[in-house]
Design a protein around this motif. Sequence first.
Motif, mmCIF file in Angstrom:
data_model
loop_
_atom_site.group_PDB
_atom_site.id
_atom_site.type_symbol
_atom_site.label_atom_id
_atom_site.label_comp_id
_atom_site.label_asym_id
_atom_site.label_seq_id
_atom_site.Cartn_x
_atom_site.Cartn_y
_atom_site.Cartn_z
ATOM 1 N N ALA A 1 12.674 75.785 -4.011
ATOM 2 C CA ALA A 1 11.543 76.147 -4.868
ATOM 3 C C ALA A 1 11.546 77.651 -5.147
ATOM 4 C CB ALA A 1 10.223 75.719 -4.227
ATOM 5 N N VAL A 2 11.875 78.429 -4.131
ATOM 6 C CA VAL A 2 11.947 79.880 -4.311
ATOM 7 C C VAL A 2 13.085 80.230 -5.262
ATOM 8 C CG1 VAL A 2 12.419 82.074 -3.138
ATOM 9 C CG2 VAL A 2 10.878 80.397 -2.092
ATOM 10 N N GLY A 3 14.230 79.588 -5.086
ATOM 11 C CA GLY A 3 15.366 79.837 -5.973
ATOM 12 C C GLY A 3 15.051 79.478 -7.418
ATOM 13 N N GLN A 4 14.365 78.360 -7.617
ATOM 14 C CA GLN A 4 13.971 77.958 -8.975
ATOM 15 C C GLN A 4 12.996 78.958 -9.585
ATOM 16 O OE1 GLN A 4 15.074 75.487 -10.979
ATOM 17 N NE2 GLN A 4 16.628 75.161 -9.417
ATOM 18 N N ASP B 1 9.182 88.974 -8.850
ATOM 19 C CA ASP B 1 7.764 89.041 -8.538
ATOM 20 C C ASP B 1 7.546 88.373 -7.177
ATOM 21 O OD1 ASP B 1 4.886 89.173 -8.856
ATOM 22 O OD2 ASP B 1 4.973 87.061 -9.421
ATOM 23 N N ILE B 2 7.225 89.160 -6.180
ATOM 24 C CA ILE B 2 7.088 88.646 -4.815
ATOM 25 C C ILE B 2 5.993 87.586 -4.732
ATOM 26 C CG2 ILE B 2 6.463 89.243 -2.433
ATOM 27 C CD1 ILE B 2 7.883 91.961 -2.909
ATOM 28 N N GLN B 3 4.868 87.804 -5.375
ATOM 29 C CA GLN B 3 3.785 86.820 -5.320
ATOM 30 C C GLN B 3 4.228 85.499 -5.940
ATOM 31 O OE1 GLN B 3 0.724 87.210 -3.628
ATOM 32 N NE2 GLN B 3 0.931 84.989 -3.855
ATOM 33 N N GLY B 4 4.974 85.561 -7.039
ATOM 34 C CA GLY B 4 5.501 84.348 -7.667
ATOM 35 C C GLY B 4 6.452 83.596 -6.750
ATOM 36 N N LEU B 5 7.269 84.323 -6.000
ATOM 37 C CA LEU B 5 8.158 83.695 -5.017
ATOM 38 C C LEU B 5 7.344 83.028 -3.919
ATOM 39 C CD1 LEU B 5 10.816 86.528 -4.533
ATOM 40 C CD2 LEU B 5 11.029 84.484 -5.976
ATOM 41 N N ASP C 1 4.221 82.050 -4.011
ATOM 42 C CA ASP C 1 3.487 80.895 -4.545
ATOM 43 C C ASP C 1 4.395 79.673 -4.619
ATOM 44 O OD1 ASP C 1 1.256 82.510 -4.792
ATOM 45 O OD2 ASP C 1 1.434 82.738 -6.978
ATOM 46 N N ALA C 2 5.626 79.839 -5.080
ATOM 47 C CA ALA C 2 6.576 78.714 -5.164
ATOM 48 C C ALA C 2 6.869 78.181 -3.761
ATOM 49 C CB ALA C 2 7.869 79.171 -5.829
ATOM 50 N N TYR C 3 7.012 79.059 -2.803
ATOM 51 C CA TYR C 3 7.280 78.671 -1.408
ATOM 52 C C TYR C 3 6.102 77.888 -0.850
ATOM 53 C CZ TYR C 3 8.365 79.341 3.567
ATOM 54 O OH TYR C 3 8.632 79.152 4.904
ATOM 55 N N ASP C 4 4.896 78.384 -1.112
ATOM 56 C CA ASP C 4 3.685 77.772 -0.555
ATOM 57 C C ASP C 4 3.333 76.433 -1.190
ATOM 58 O OD1 ASP C 4 3.406 79.926 1.175
ATOM 59 O OD2 ASP C 4 1.967 80.967 -0.119
#
Length: 153
Positions: free
Chosen positions: A129-132, A141-145, A147-150
């Motif tokens: 999800a983080v890679g996508q 964007d760290i927050q976007g990463l 959020d995808a992880y969470d």
Amino acid sequence: MQKITPYLWFDGKAEEATAHYVSIFKNARVVDVARMGPDGPVITVTFELDGQRFVALNGGPQFAFTEAVSLYIGCADQAEVDELWERLSEGGEKGQCGWLKDRFGLSWQVVPHVLGELMSDPDPRKAGAVGQAMMTMTKIDIQGLQDAYDTVA
């Protein structure tokens, strides 16, 4: 003394490029300027960025940088990513996934340390999800990463 030093070939802009890079990084300095004769043209400029030594060569128009080689910058936080991304890409090209070309054509990767941590998660769904998420970004964007992880249960 470091064993391997990258030599960067510039088309007559070694001094300009070096001054630009040294102005961007907090821990940076020009180490040496070599001229052809006492008053001759500059041949090389040796400089350091955060302890890494480089040599900028005024080599002429025969060779240009390509994306096959890039300089990777591991960033501590979003503020560092933002600052380096903007300053290095000014006059250059912003690419995908944290890659950019500066105004001299040199490729850089501006990447927060947390990206590697999140993509190394033992849960392949979270790492995926983080890679996508990263694949949809230009500047990371760290927050976007995060959020995808969470979002992966």
